[in-house]
Design an enzyme around this catalytic site. Structure first.
Site, PDB file in Angstrom:
ATOM      1  N   CYS A  80       6.120  -8.872  -8.312  1.00  0.00           N
ATOM      2  CA  CYS A  80       7.359  -9.455  -8.828  1.00  0.00           C
ATOM      3  C   CYS A  80       8.287  -8.357  -9.337  1.00  0.00           C
ATOM      4  CB  CYS A  80       7.009 -10.430  -9.956  1.00  0.00           C
ATOM      5  SG  CYS A  80       8.428 -11.090 -10.827  1.00  0.00           S
ATOM      6  N   CYS A 171       5.754 -17.665 -15.874  1.00  0.00           N
ATOM      7  CA  CYS A 171       6.177 -16.309 -16.196  1.00  0.00           C
ATOM      8  C   CYS A 171       5.902 -16.086 -17.673  1.00  0.00           C
ATOM      9  CB  CYS A 171       7.663 -16.122 -15.881  1.00  0.00           C
ATOM     10  SG  CYS A 171       8.308 -14.595 -16.583  1.00  0.00           S
ATOM     11  N   ASP A 397      29.952  -2.536 -25.990  1.00  0.00           N
ATOM     12  CA  ASP A 397      28.646  -3.025 -25.526  1.00  0.00           C
ATOM     13  C   ASP A 397      28.761  -3.340 -24.041  1.00  0.00           C
ATOM     14  OD1 ASP A 397      26.148  -4.132 -25.202  1.00  0.00           O
ATOM     15  OD2 ASP A 397      26.505  -5.884 -26.457  1.00  0.00           O
ATOM     16  N   CYS A 424      22.717  -0.767 -22.711  1.00  0.00           N
ATOM     17  CA  CYS A 424      21.475  -1.191 -22.046  1.00  0.00           C
ATOM     18  C   CYS A 424      21.115  -0.215 -20.939  1.00  0.00           C
ATOM     19  CB  CYS A 424      21.628  -2.611 -21.496  1.00  0.00           C
ATOM     20  SG  CYS A 424      23.014  -2.786 -20.389  1.00  0.00           S
TER      21      CYS A 424
HETATM   22  N1  SAH Z   1      28.454  -7.964 -26.818  1.00  0.00           N
HETATM   23  C1  SAH Z   1      27.995  -9.148 -26.140  1.00  0.00           C
HETATM   24  C2  SAH Z   1      27.985  -9.039 -24.604  1.00  0.00           C
HETATM   25  C3  SAH Z   1      27.454  -7.772 -24.007  1.00  0.00           C
HETATM   26  S1  SAH Z   1      27.127  -7.828 -22.264  1.00  0.00           S
HETATM   27  C4  SAH Z   1      26.638  -9.547 -26.674  1.00  0.00           C
HETATM   28  O1  SAH Z   1      25.973  -8.760 -27.311  1.00  0.00           O
HETATM   29  O2  SAH Z   1      26.234 -10.684 -26.450  1.00  0.00           O
HETATM   30  C5  SAH Z   1      28.550  -7.145 -21.546  1.00  0.00           C
HETATM   31  C6  SAH Z   1      29.719  -8.087 -21.432  1.00  0.00           C
HETATM   32  O3  SAH Z   1      30.789  -7.357 -20.861  1.00  0.00           O
HETATM   33  C7  SAH Z   1      29.516  -9.304 -20.551  1.00  0.00           C
HETATM   34  O4  SAH Z   1      29.871 -10.454 -21.284  1.00  0.00           O
HETATM   35  C8  SAH Z   1      30.502  -9.087 -19.385  1.00  0.00           C
HETATM   36  O5  SAH Z   1      31.059 -10.284 -18.904  1.00  0.00           O
HETATM   37  C9  SAH Z   1      31.538  -8.210 -20.009  1.00  0.00           C
HETATM   38  N2  SAH Z   1      32.324  -7.323 -19.154  1.00  0.00           N
HETATM   39  C10 SAH Z   1      31.951  -6.708 -18.000  1.00  0.00           C
HETATM   40  N3  SAH Z   1      32.912  -5.887 -17.572  1.00  0.00           N
HETATM   41  C11 SAH Z   1      33.935  -5.958 -18.455  1.00  0.00           C
HETATM   42  C12 SAH Z   1      35.207  -5.308 -18.571  1.00  0.00           C
HETATM   43  N4  SAH Z   1      35.613  -4.437 -17.669  1.00  0.00           N
HETATM   44  N5  SAH Z   1      35.966  -5.612 -19.636  1.00  0.00           N
HETATM   45  C13 SAH Z   1      35.551  -6.508 -20.573  1.00  0.00           C
HETATM   46  N6  SAH Z   1      34.364  -7.135 -20.510  1.00  0.00           N
HETATM   47  C14 SAH Z   1      33.565  -6.874 -19.469  1.00  0.00           C
END
Ligand code: SAH
Length: 466
Positions: A80, A171, A397, A424
């Site tokens: 997997c 899972c 983030d 991440c």
């Molecule tokens: N801070 C939030 C989400 C983090 S994940 C938490 O902790 O829950 C990253 C996020 O970035 C996702 O929601 C995705 O939709 C968004 N994203 C991706 N590319 C982006 C961009 N260019 N500008 C703004 N947001 C974006």
């Protein structure tokens, strides 16, 4: 140097781990990457593909097991694509992640760890692991497809790097409720002749099953991603799904295209309001099917605490939360800030974010839909010079590919005292840290939080100060 042929057998001591959790062993300095092997193993392996500077090999036999090796819980752990390091003790997993992030920040980010001799380096705090590293995921996404050989319906998980679906009864990373939900949908498909999606011909109906469980509220959401714009006999499915404890929202999402992207633009609620709620700390969140929401709620709380601590906010600061999703970090910070601005690309997520501010009585948060790299520069251009144009803290983030160069450029111009980077993917974190440090910031602190036990992934909070 010796050259290697495909199918050649070798004996290999695994001495390191690669970024994705694969084992690495070297012969005369030439590295072999071996899936499922772990540092400390001595193995017999078969060469699969030999390039000029490295090769991939398949593990054939473990000659001497690593002291960190344990038996996997899941019978399909190796096939997997979900888990990469289930055969490594949890303690060793945490060590591996800590080393990986540290090395990326040193090597790619060109930073130095703090020592007595080097008091200006970054402080690496001990990784925060889980007490119980299974059953942590609040979200599951099952691909559904027609087996190209037998024509049967398959529901499960993708095997690593393929579109082959592995079926499994359970899972170990997810909620036990997933199993009964999958079974109900499988029975419904058989009873009413509802066809699985056929990737090759772009025909059939059901493509994916998405399940979310609010760990604190016990509310459950099911969303079926379908190709047609209607779900046959949907009332029959709804009745059966309502047997699942906590079932709160049932919807379908229409994705008619031949694409790898899972969800389409249109979501239709067929039971409930189309969303569920959950809590992080004491903040209540509304979550829609297409909105991003952290998958490990237990660790998310610890991650956000660390991010909040890193911001140094004491109630007066102005803060931007870029890539804010449904506003989780923004609202978590709001009680310690004068004003929070959030930016996110998915419109439904921003709708959720605004609603979330309202249901929590938070009035000092403002949200923008759009790309962070477009919204922030434009806002700054319009407000430059005015009071409040320069934030105290910017939190980012981003998804795995990291921040856009344009965005980092704007951050450097806006000159917040602190940048808190939640990441991440430590390789892109390290790349962006270097850009910020070249632009006048100093990396002070790095804290890992293990949000994804059994996988090669990890979350990191980094504090940069001007
Ligand atoms: N801070 C939030 C989400 C983090 S994940 C938490 O902790 O829950 C990253 C996020 O970035 C996702 O929601 C995705 O939709 C968004 N994203 C991706 N590319 C982006 C961009 N260019 N500008 C703004 N947001 C974006």
């Amino acid at each position: 140097m010796q050259t290697y042929q495909k199918n050649q057998e070798i004996e290999l001591s695994i001495t390191a781990m690669g970024n994705d959790g694969e084992g690495i062993g070297k012969i005369d300095g030439y590295p072999f990457f071996v899936k499922d092997a772990i540092a400390g193993d001595v193995i017999r392996a078969k060469v699969m593909k030999a390039n000029r500077n490295y090769a991939y090999a398949r593990m054939m036999e473990i000659l001497i097991p690593s002291p960190d090796r344990i038996a996997a819980r899941c019978p399909i752990a190796r096939q997997c694509g979900g888990c990469q390091i289930q055969e490594m003790s949890y303690e060793a997993q945490l060590r591996f992640k800590q080393d990986k992030v540290k090395n990326n920040i040193i090597r790619i980010g060109k930073q130095q760890e703090r020592t007595k001799e080097n008091p200006k380096g970054f402080k690496l705090l001990p990784i925060i692991g889980m007490d119980s590293p299974f059953g942590y995921r609040n979200k599951a996404q099952f691909p559904v497809a027609k087996d190209p050989k037998t024509g049967e319906t398959k529901i499960g998980y993708y095997a690593g790097r393929t579109h082959t679906i592995m079926e499994t009864e359970h899972c170990y990373l997810g909620s036990p409720l997933n199993d009964s939900i999958v079974n109900i949908i499988r029975e419904y498909m058989v009873l009413y002749g509802v066809k699985p999606y056929d990737e090759e011909t772009n025909t059939g109906c059901i493509r994916h099953i998405l399940v979310r469980v609010g760990f604190k509220t016990q509310e459950v959401m099911v969303c079926l991603v379908i190709r047609d714009n209607a779900l046959p006999k949907q009332e029959k499915l709804v009745v059966r799904l309502l047997d699942v404890p906590g079932m709160t929202s049932i919807s379908y999402n229409v994705n008619p295209d031949k694409t790898n992207v899972i969800m389409g633009d249109e979501t239709v609620a067929i039971y409930g309001e189309g969303y569920i709620h959950d809590y992080i700390g004491d903040v209540r969140f509304r979550i829609s099917p297409r909105s991003f929401y952290q998958v490990n709620p237990v660790q998310t709380e610890k991650l956000y605490e660390k991010a909040l601590e890193a911001t140094g906010l004491k109630g007066k600061g102005i803060v931007w939360d870029l890539y804010c999703g449904i506003g989780t970090i923004s609202l978590f910070l709001a009680k310690k800030a004068k004003k929070v601005y959030g930016v996110e690309i998915v419109p439904e997520a921003i709708e959720d974010a605004r609603r979330n501010a309202a249901i929590n009585g938070i009035e000092n948060a403002e949200f923008f839909v759009g790309k962070a790299e477009e919204v922030l520069p434009k806002w700054y251009e319009e407000h430059a010079g005015s009071a409040g144009a320069r934030p105290d803290v910017i939190v980012v983030d981003p998804p795995r590919k990291g921040c856009d160069g344009e965005l980092l450029e704007t951050v450097l111009q806006m000159r917040p005292r602190r940048v808190v980077y939640v990441s991440c993917d430590s390789a892109t974190l390290a790349r962006d840290v270097k850009i910020l440090c070249d632009g006048g910031y100093q990396l002070r602190m790095v804290q890992l939080v293990d949000m994804f036990p059994m996988t090669g992934h990890v979350e990191t909070v980094a504090l940069l100060v001007r």
